[in-house]
Write an enzyme that holds these catalytic residues in place. Structure first.
Site, PDB file in Angstrom:
ATOM      1  N   HIS A 184       3.086   1.026  -4.642  1.00 59.92           N
ATOM      2  CA  HIS A 184       2.244   2.098  -4.116  1.00 59.92           C
ATOM      3  C   HIS A 184       1.451   2.775  -5.232  1.00 59.92           C
ATOM      4  O   HIS A 184       0.308   3.190  -5.028  1.00 59.92           O
ATOM      5  CB  HIS A 184       3.107   3.133  -3.391  1.00 59.92           C
ATOM      6  CG  HIS A 184       3.601   2.659  -2.054  1.00 59.92           C
ATOM      7  ND1 HIS A 184       4.754   3.118  -1.468  1.00 59.92           N
ATOM      8  CD2 HIS A 184       3.092   1.741  -1.190  1.00 59.92           C
ATOM      9  CE1 HIS A 184       4.924   2.519  -0.297  1.00 59.92           C
ATOM     10  NE2 HIS A 184       3.943   1.681  -0.117  1.00 59.92           N
ATOM     11  N   CYS A 189      -7.105 -14.064  -1.332  1.00 58.42           N
ATOM     12  CA  CYS A 189      -7.029 -12.741  -0.709  1.00 58.42           C
ATOM     13  C   CYS A 189      -5.863 -11.914  -1.238  1.00 58.42           C
ATOM     14  O   CYS A 189      -5.583 -10.839  -0.720  1.00 58.42           O
ATOM     15  CB  CYS A 189      -6.921 -12.877   0.812  1.00 58.42           C
ATOM     16  SG  CYS A 189      -5.423 -13.718   1.380  1.00 58.42           S
TER      17      CYS A 189
END
Length: 555
Positions: free
Chosen positions: A188, A486
């Site tokens: 995060h 990706c």
């Protein structure tokens, strides 16, 4: 110390004094709380509910003030604070006679153990859990919630780890860079640092030895933190980097090398809101729509009609630009979905996840494909569909047949090494491949991508991972079919150039990273990209690969 080294995740240079993040709660306040008469079970549970309610409300306020990845992460943390399972675990310990603070700690540790065993992104949520525990404990004992102090001057934030609530509320005018001892490229901290554009280094194991106030120069491109560098030289380097960043902000696309080789730059999105924001960036469509993120909190499978509307909300913003690649449910392992995934797997990362969920529940995939096809028809947007966790040609063939039957373009993700090694065979039955470097790296290196101690192995610059990417890209070149990337590797400007040199035709990333990647690709020729690819593939380790590519592209 002269330097501290970690894993680079957000490029950029920043110079400033160290500001250390401390997460301790006053021992005196805790002791005073524990010295009070013990609460009975119901009173203790009521106090717990009030405390976690206040913590969750704080997350929600910050989410409302933010946007993008930061808001999504904070909203998820609010949901975790109010989690019924966590509350049930606290009640169980209270019922056994455990005092409230100890019951809270025991419940958090119970869930932390489960999350760590699941690995992947769920292991990353252990940081969130322990942050919730600290904040709830502070509320219970009458203290302010712990967190990042407000710097008096622009500073480099140094911490063991940073919870979402810490990073999401940072002011980039006062926090110029982030350095953490723990975490990896997909933590995060890294995600929010990318959104804020803050140079960031994670997994810097000696960062805790840095003293408050010592001046450091953080290089988010190399992962090196220089301690007390020459002030004038540091200022000059930061100024050059700032000028380069200003040039990057002015980049408008489309993606291409300096000599005109087209490189599609696409966005990774999670829902309609993130798609609408991504459509404002200089992208040529969506390279990864993570459909499972719309259903993480659902206990029952949504109807085809409801799925259609969710998918259409992502397609609509791109009605006049490019195509959208939709990934079917990548559920399981670190992303459990109640109506889809199998409970109690001993090793969920290697278990029934992604496309494998359809093996004994084919209707799950069929209904999702029906919803995607209906959304494509309704919006008129060119829609490609790919399956995650494909390991065999037979799986790819069966999936492609189902997708084509609905008038859509089929592809598969290359995350399992077998898919890379069989890329040429895969392209005989599908129309495109998309390389998910996060999972490909952890499966190739047999290392959990969230394990801080293994961050050197879960680096996408690992030569073995680059070899598999090169094999896949070469297969695409031979077949005349597109091969994209990706995973997080696509957001690294220097690695992006090497990927183009290997034959990758598109790069998909967080929209905030597009300008930096597009600007860097646009400054070099196809030949330089090929030389960068050769240099990276010839290196012995990630650090050597980075340095070799920097030498080719930056001189």
């Amino acid at each position: 110390m002269l330097t501290v080294t970690g894993t680079p995740v957000v490029p950029g240079l920043a110079h400033g004094p160290v500001l250390c993040v401390r997460t301790e709660i006053s021992p005196a306040a805790v002791a005073a709380f524990e010295a009070r008469p013990a609460l009975d079970e119901e009173a203790a549970l009521a106090a717990y509910d009030e405390a976690v309610g206040q913590v969750a409300a704080g997350f929600e306020r910050r989410a409302a003030e933010g946007s993008g990845a930061a808001a999504e992460v904070l909203t998820a943390s609010a949901g975790l604070a109010r989690d019924k399972g966590l509350r049930s675990a606290v009640r169980k310990h209270l019922r056994a006679g455990t005092p409230l603070l100890a019951a809270l700690h025991a419940a958090v540790e119970q869930f932390a153990g489960v999350f760590e065993q699941m690995g992947g992104l769920m292991a990353e949520r252990v940081t969130d859990l322990r942050d919730i525990e600290r904040r709830a404990t502070a509320r219970l004992v009458g203290e302010s919630e712990p967190g990042v102090p407000v710097p008096e001057v622009p500073s480099v934030l140094v911490a063991e780890d940073l919870a979402p609530a810490d990073t999401a509320g940072l002011d980039p005018r006062l926090v110029v860079a982030l350095v953490t001892e723990r975490g990896g490229p997909t933590s995060h901290t890294a995600i929010i640092a990318r959104q804020l554009g803050l140079p960031c280094v994670v997994g810097a194991t000696r960062a805790g030895d840095l003293e408050e106030g010592v001046r450091v120069l953080v290089d988010g491109a190399t992962g090196v933190v220089e301690v007390e560098p020459d002030a004038d030289e540091a200022a000059a380097r930061v100024a050059r980097d700032a000028a380069l960043r200003a040039e990057v902000e002015g980049w408008r696309g489309p993606g291409a090398t300096a000599d005109g080789l087209p490189v599609k730059l696409l966005a990774n999105v999670a829902d309609g809101d993130s798609a609408a924001r991504a459509a404002q960036a200089p992208v040529q469509g969506v390279g990864l729509f993570r459909t499972e993120l719309s259903f993480l909190n659902r206990s029952e499978e949504p109807s085809v009609e409801e799925q259609t509307e969710i998918y259409a909300s992502v397609l609509r913003p791109f009605a006049d630009a490019g195509h959208v690649v939709v990934r079917t449910l990548d559920a399981g392992s670190d992303k459990p979905i109640a109506f889809a995934t199998h409970a109690g797997e001993e090793n969920p990362a290697l278990g029934v996840r992604g496309l494998r969920l359809a093996f004994d529940n084919p209707g799950l995939l069929e209904r999702q494909l029906d919803g995607i096809a209906a959304a494509a028809s309704e919006t008129g947007v060119e829609t490609w569909v790919m399956a995650p966790m494909v390991a065999t040609v037979a799986e790819a063939r069966d999936f492609a047949e189902q997708v084509r039957a609905r008038g859509l373009k089929p592809g598969v993700m290359v995350e399992v090494p077998s898919a890379a090694l069989l890329a040429h065979r895969m392209l005989e039955v599908v129309d495109f491949l998309s390389i998910g470097t996060n999972d490909l790296t952890q499966y190739t290196m047999a290392a959990d991508r969230m394990a801080t101690d293994l961050a050197h192995l879960t680096d996408p610059w690992q030569p073995a991972v680059l070899q598999l990417i090169a094999i896949t890209a070469h297969a695409g070149t031979q077949a005349g079919k597109p091969v994209g990337v990706c995973g997080e590797a696509a957001a690294d400007p220097l690695l992006a150039c090497a990927l183009v040199g290997m034959g990758v035709t598109s790069l998909s990333m967080a929209a905030a990273a597009v300008r930096a990647v597009g600007s860097q690709v646009g400054r070099v020729t196809q030949r330089q990209c090929e030389e960068a690819a050769e240099a990276a593939l010839s290196a012995d380790d990630p650090a050597g690969a980075r340095e070799a590519v920097r030498g080719v592209l930056l001189g």
